[in-house]
Scaffold this motif. Structure first.
Motif, PDB file in Angstrom:
ATOM      1  N   LEU A  85      19.110   8.897   0.604  1.00 25.91           N
ATOM      2  CA  LEU A  85      17.691   9.243   0.716  1.00 25.91           C
ATOM      3  C   LEU A  85      16.973   8.059   1.340  1.00 25.91           C
ATOM      4  N   SER A  86      16.030   8.358   2.233  1.00 24.43           N
ATOM      5  CA  SER A  86      15.208   7.311   2.845  1.00 24.43           C
ATOM      6  C   SER A  86      13.910   7.960   3.306  1.00 24.43           C
ATOM      7  N   GLU A  87      12.821   7.699   2.575  1.00 26.84           N
ATOM      8  CA  GLU A  87      11.544   8.342   2.863  1.00 26.84           C
ATOM      9  C   GLU A  87      10.402   7.348   2.699  1.00 26.84           C
ATOM     10  N   GLY A  88       9.227   7.730   3.183  1.00 27.93           N
ATOM     11  CA  GLY A  88       8.031   6.924   2.991  1.00 27.93           C
ATOM     12  C   GLY A  88       7.411   6.487   4.306  1.00 27.93           C
ATOM     13  N   LYS A  89       6.072   6.418   4.319  1.00 27.05           N
ATOM     14  CA  LYS A  89       5.356   6.020   5.532  1.00 27.05           C
ATOM     15  C   LYS A  89       5.652   4.582   5.927  1.00 27.05           C
ATOM     16  N   GLY A  90       6.081   3.779   4.959  1.00 30.79           N
ATOM     17  CA  GLY A  90       6.364   2.379   5.248  1.00 30.79           C
ATOM     18  C   GLY A  90       7.471   2.176   6.263  1.00 30.79           C
ATOM     19  N   LEU A  91       8.279   3.209   6.492  1.00 35.08           N
ATOM     20  CA  LEU A  91       9.356   3.113   7.480  1.00 35.08           C
ATOM     21  C   LEU A  91       8.815   2.931   8.895  1.00 35.08           C
ATOM     22  N   ASP A  92       7.555   3.361   9.114  1.00 33.55           N
ATOM     23  CA  ASP A  92       6.965   3.250  10.453  1.00 33.55           C
ATOM     24  C   ASP A  92       6.969   1.809  10.948  1.00 33.55           C
ATOM     25  N   LYS A  93       6.722   0.876  10.029  1.00 33.90           N
ATOM     26  CA  LYS A  93       6.672  -0.543  10.404  1.00 33.90           C
ATOM     27  C   LYS A  93       8.023  -1.062  10.871  1.00 33.90           C
ATOM     28  N   LEU A  94       9.090  -0.373  10.500  1.00 31.80           N
ATOM     29  CA  LEU A  94      10.444  -0.779  10.904  1.00 31.80           C
ATOM     30  C   LEU A  94      10.951   0.056  12.067  1.00 31.80           C
ATOM     31  N   ASN A  95      10.060   0.956  12.587  1.00 28.99           N
ATOM     32  CA  ASN A  95      10.452   1.873  13.672  1.00 28.99           C
ATOM     33  C   ASN A  95      11.647   2.742  13.267  1.00 28.99           C
ATOM     34  N   VAL A  96      11.644   3.156  12.000  1.00 25.20           N
ATOM     35  CA  VAL A  96      12.705   4.010  11.457  1.00 25.20           C
ATOM     36  C   VAL A  96      12.067   5.312  10.986  1.00 25.20           C
ATOM     37  N   LYS A  97      12.686   6.440  11.322  1.00 27.49           N
ATOM     38  CA  LYS A  97      12.180   7.737  10.903  1.00 27.49           C
ATOM     39  C   LYS A  97      12.708   8.095   9.515  1.00 27.49           C
ATOM     40  N   PRO A  98      11.939   8.873   8.747  1.00 29.24           N
ATOM     41  CA  PRO A  98      12.433   9.312   7.435  1.00 29.24           C
ATOM     42  C   PRO A  98      13.780  10.024   7.564  1.00 29.24           C
ATOM     43  N   GLY A  99      14.736   9.617   6.740  1.00 35.54           N
ATOM     44  CA  GLY A  99      16.058  10.243   6.743  1.00 35.54           C
ATOM     45  C   GLY A  99      16.986   9.750   7.834  1.00 35.54           C
ATOM     46  N   GLU A 100      16.495   8.892   8.728  1.00 36.89           N
ATOM     47  CA  GLU A 100      17.313   8.452   9.864  1.00 36.89           C
ATOM     48  C   GLU A 100      18.549   7.672   9.432  1.00 36.89           C
ATOM     49  N   VAL A 101      18.427   6.901   8.356  1.00 36.80           N
ATOM     50  CA  VAL A 101      19.547   6.048   7.940  1.00 36.80           C
ATOM     51  C   VAL A 101      20.486   6.739   6.947  1.00 36.80           C
ATOM     52  N   VAL A 102      20.144   7.960   6.548  1.00 31.48           N
ATOM     53  CA  VAL A 102      20.980   8.688   5.581  1.00 31.48           C
ATOM     54  C   VAL A 102      22.386   8.868   6.149  1.00 31.48           C
ATOM     55  N   GLY A 103      23.382   8.533   5.324  1.00 29.39           N
ATOM     56  CA  GLY A 103      24.769   8.626   5.761  1.00 29.39           C
ATOM     57  C   GLY A 103      25.317   7.327   6.316  1.00 29.39           C
ATOM     58  N   HIS A 104      24.436   6.329   6.461  1.00 29.45           N
ATOM     59  CA  HIS A 104      24.856   5.027   6.993  1.00 29.45           C
ATOM     60  C   HIS A 104      24.878   3.983   5.872  1.00 29.45           C
ATOM     61  N   SER A 105      25.736   2.995   6.012  1.00 33.49           N
ATOM     62  CA  SER A 105      25.871   1.942   5.008  1.00 33.49           C
ATOM     63  C   SER A 105      24.807   0.868   5.205  1.00 33.49           C
ATOM     64  N   VAL A 106      24.209   0.433   4.096  1.00 33.13           N
ATOM     65  CA  VAL A 106      23.227  -0.645   4.157  1.00 33.13           C
ATOM     66  C   VAL A 106      23.861  -1.935   4.658  1.00 33.13           C
ATOM     67  N   PHE A 107      25.172  -2.086   4.398  1.00 34.96           N
ATOM     68  CA  PHE A 107      25.866  -3.304   4.812  1.00 34.96           C
ATOM     69  C   PHE A 107      26.112  -3.347   6.328  1.00 34.96           C
ATOM     70  N   ASP A 108      26.129  -2.176   6.942  1.00 33.37           N
ATOM     71  CA  ASP A 108      26.254  -2.121   8.405  1.00 33.37           C
ATOM     72  C   ASP A 108      24.899  -2.247   9.080  1.00 33.37           C
ATOM     73  N   LEU A 109      23.908  -1.553   8.529  1.00 38.92           N
ATOM     74  CA  LEU A 109      22.589  -1.534   9.151  1.00 38.92           C
ATOM     75  C   LEU A 109      21.874  -2.875   9.039  1.00 38.92           C
ATOM     76  N   TYR A 110      22.092  -3.577   7.930  1.00 44.00           N
ATOM     77  CA  TYR A 110      21.351  -4.824   7.690  1.00 44.00           C
ATOM     78  C   TYR A 110      22.287  -6.016   7.517  1.00 44.00           C
ATOM     79  N   LYS A 111      23.341  -6.028   8.328  1.00 43.11           N
ATOM     80  CA  LYS A 111      24.315  -7.121   8.262  1.00 43.11           C
ATOM     81  C   LYS A 111      23.715  -8.451   8.705  1.00 43.11           C
ATOM     82  N   ASP A 112      22.603  -8.404   9.442  1.00 47.83           N
ATOM     83  CA  ASP A 112      21.948  -9.632   9.903  1.00 47.83           C
ATOM     84  C   ASP A 112      21.000 -10.207   8.848  1.00 47.83           C
TER      85      ASP A 112
END
Length: 333
Positions: free
Chosen positions: A204-231
């Motif tokens: 699950l990934s929701e909320g207007k706060g995602l706009d600041k990260l240029n991420v759409k609601p639900g866009e990261v669903v199915g992806h690992s946090v360790f891959d997306l934020y490895k930096d």
């Protein structure tokens, strides 16, 4: 007529006697004869069938499901106690009628169409629908019907079962309402709400706060946090703590955006972590304002200390009438 014959060994068995007479040309009876047929096997079969039917009825009335028997046209020949209770009918009211007369009016046409298609293909029928009881109560049931074949391989009847699934359907309805409320809440929330499974994969990934990260609601669903934020290794350290069962509050900088995040592990009955519920609040504006204030104060102090002339900061004290009555030094160089 049906009589019993007695053998020499004392065994008694049933027979059917069909007497007849022989007459002469003038119509006078000159002799008698009889056809005798041993029906002991037939009687045993009938008794076995009767006993089997009685056992079936007894067992079906103990079953926690509604059970009914129909012919190939769906005409009821039997319904057990629970089926009758669901329909609010007696056995006499059911016999000779199609079983579908108890179906809720809003579901009846699609149920009958589904039944016709399955029986035409001699297939097992299965469908969820509502029963409308005569007392006005509605039941959700899972209906199943299986064709019964005779010795020639032709469908002779159908054995049907109605399993009460009202509680399940109500739970599904309540869950859907709850999910919609939750989705509405998190979608319109200024914060970022997310859930990761035990492996750190977003579910699950929701909320207007995602706009600041240029991420759409639900866009990261199915992806690992360790891959997306490895930096962002520091942030991942806090997430690993949560995945290991530790509730964590942390501050992080993601792409120039500052967040305060709460990571709350969720446990199963065996105290194993099954997911992590997260909420992140964007504090960039607050952080930026605080830094700007610190910088302004630093510049002011540097300027103040560099002055060669005498410089004083006074605060004047006034009375209730607005007249200056005193003062004191706030700062001098």
């Amino acid at each position: 007529s049906l009589i019993s014959f007695l053998q020499q060994d004392g065994f008694r068995f049933p027979v059917i006697v069909s007497p007849s007479s022989v007459k002469d040309e003038e119509g006078n009876v000159i002799s008698y004869f009889a056809l005798v047929k041993d029906i002991s096997k037939i009687k045993l079969i009938n008794e076995a069938l009767r006993s089997s039917e009685e056992r079936f009825r007894a067992l079906s009335n103990m079953a926690p499901v509604g059970i009914y028997l129909t012919d190939v046209d769906g005409i009821c020949s039997y319904a057990n106690k629970l089926w009758l209770e669901m329909a609010g009918m007696s056995q006499e009211e059911v016999l000779g009628k199609t079983w579908s007369h108890s179906v809720h009016p809003d579901d009846k046409s699609k149920v009958e169409e589904s039944w016709r298609e399955s029986t035409k293909a001699n297939e097992i029928w299965e469908m969820e629908f509502r029963i409308k009881s005569k007392n006005g109560k509605d039941f959700w049931v899972l209906g199943l019907a299986d064709p019964y074949y005779d010795s020639s391989g032709d469908v002779k009847a159908y054995i049907g079962v109605n399993l009460d699934v009202t509680s399940k359907k109500n739970a599904e309805k309540d869950l859907l309402i709850s999910e919609n409320k939750f989705k509405s809440l998190v979608t319109n929330n200024e914060e970022i709400i997310y859930i990761m499974d035990k492996n750190g994969v977003f579910i699950l990934s929701e909320g207007k706060g995602l706009d600041k990260l240029n991420v759409k609601p639900g866009e990261v669903v199915g992806h690992s946090v360790f891959d997306l934020y490895k930096d962002y290794p520091e942030m991942l350290v806090d997430i690993k703590k949560a995945l290991n069962g530790e509730r964590t509050i942390a501050e992080s900088n993601v792409g120039g955006q500052y967040f305060t995040s709460w990571y709350t592990p969720q446990f199963d009955d065996n105290n194993n972590v099954i997911s992590v519920l997260g909420m992140s609040v964007n504090i960039t504006e607050k952080k930026t304002s605080h830094k700007a204030l610190e910088l302004s104060e630093k510049r002011y102090r540097e300027l103040f200390e560099s002055m060669t002339e005498m410089f004083q900061v006074l605060e004047i004290i006034y009375d209730n009438d607005g007249k200056a009555i005193d003062y004191y030094y706030r700062q001098v160089n």
